[in-house]
Each structure stands twice: as C-alpha cells, then as structure tokens.
Scaffold this motif. Structure first.
Motif, short mmCIF file in Angstrom:
data_model
loop_
_atom_site.label_atom_id
_atom_site.label_comp_id
_atom_site.label_asym_id
_atom_site.label_seq_id
_atom_site.Cartn_x
_atom_site.Cartn_y
_atom_site.Cartn_z
N ALA A 140 -9.84 2.79 -1.16
CA ALA A 140 -8.44 2.93 -1.55
C ALA A 140 -8.34 3.18 -3.04
N ASN A 159 1.53 0.82 9.97
CA ASN A 159 2.10 0.18 8.78
C ASN A 159 2.28 -1.33 8.97
N ARG A 173 -2.33 5.62 10.96
CA ARG A 173 -2.11 4.31 10.38
C ARG A 173 -1.14 3.50 11.21
N TYR A 216 -0.62 3.66 -2.41
CA TYR A 216 -2.07 3.84 -2.37
C TYR A 216 -2.46 4.97 -1.42
N SER A 217 -3.61 5.54 -1.70
CA SER A 217 -4.23 6.49 -0.80
C SER A 217 -5.51 5.87 -0.24
N VAL A 218 -5.84 6.28 0.96
CA VAL A 218 -7.03 5.76 1.63
C VAL A 218 -7.96 6.93 1.96
N PHE A 239 0.79 -1.23 0.00
CA PHE A 239 0.00 0.00 0.00
C PHE A 239 0.82 1.27 0.00
N SER A 240 2.09 1.14 -0.22
CA SER A 240 2.93 2.35 -0.15
C SER A 240 2.56 3.34 -1.23
N ASN A 293 -2.67 9.84 2.16
CA ASN A 293 -1.80 8.96 1.38
C ASN A 293 -0.95 8.13 2.33
N TRP A 294 -0.60 6.95 1.89
CA TRP A 294 -0.05 5.95 2.79
C TRP A 294 1.25 6.39 3.43
N ASN A 304 -0.97 -2.85 8.31
CA ASN A 304 -1.69 -2.40 7.10
C ASN A 304 -3.09 -1.91 7.47
N VAL A 320 -5.57 1.43 8.76
CA VAL A 320 -5.79 2.86 8.92
C VAL A 320 -6.90 3.05 9.95
#
Length: 123
Positions: free
Chosen positions: A98, A74, A72, A32-34, A29-30, A52-53, A77, A79
């Motif tokens: 996401a 990490n 988050r 990806y944005s959530v 997910f580095s 953003n991640w 994984n 949020v």
C-alpha cells in the motif's frame, strides 16, 4: 501505521484458480492505493496489478491481463486478487502493498507490505 495480511495462497494445477486476499488495518484507506507484486525464487520482485481504493484506476501487468482480476470489499477493508487460468510460471510468493496517493508499478514506491502468500502452480 498500516498493517497488511495476505491469505489464500496454495497449490493448484495449471489451468486452475485461486483467490488471494489482502486485509488492511490501521488507517482509513480511501486515499491509499494497493498493489500486488510477486517474487519467484532467484528473481526480482515483479509488479502484478495496482489499484486505487476508490476503484476508478486499475493497472495490470501485461502477463496477467485477462486472467487476474482485482476487487475490493470496503466494509472489510480487504482487496482480492482473483487468479484464473494459472500457469506454472505464476508460481511465486505474492505480496500486497500500500502507498498513499496514486498507484504505480514500482515496488520501491510502496510504503507498507504484507508478509506474502505462496502460490504454487503444478504442470
């Protein structure tokens, strides 16, 4: 494929707090944005916060600034959405979503969605 699972919803009195979780699996997910969105009965899905991640870009809807905080873990994984000073108008189903790339506040731009978790705030 990305799989998102929300949890942490429930019933709380006005002024109370809840912490929602969004556990992600399936991809790294580095990049990806959530986003968190919510939908109340009879209303359209509404943007809450996007993130953003890497954590260097966060955007809150005006109505949650100062009350909600996204964070988050990490290693997990996951949020989180910490919601304080809840109001009855915060009652809704809350969804995490996401998308690759930068976050934004358009639900249609998000490719992956969780099943949602109900938040009910009583007056």
């Amino acid at each position: 494929q990305v799989h998102l699972v929300e949890s942490g919803g429930g019933l709380v009195q006005a002024g109370g707090s809840l912490r929602l979780s969004c556990a992600a699996s399936g991809r790294a997910f580095s990049s990806y944005s959530v986003g968190w969105f919510r939908q109340a009965p009879g209303k359209e899905r509404e943007f809450v916060v996007a993130y953003n991640w890497s954590g260097n870009w966060t955007y809150y809807a005006d109505f949650v600034k100062g009350r909600f905080t996204i964070s988050r873990d990490n290693a997990k994984n996951t949020v989180y959405l910490q919601m304080n000073s809840l109001k009855p108008e915060d009652t809704a189903v809350y969804y995490c979503a996401a998308r690759p790339g930068l976050p934004n506040n358009y639900a249609s731009h998000y490719d992956y969605w969780g099943q949602g978790t109900q938040v009910t705030v009583s007056s």
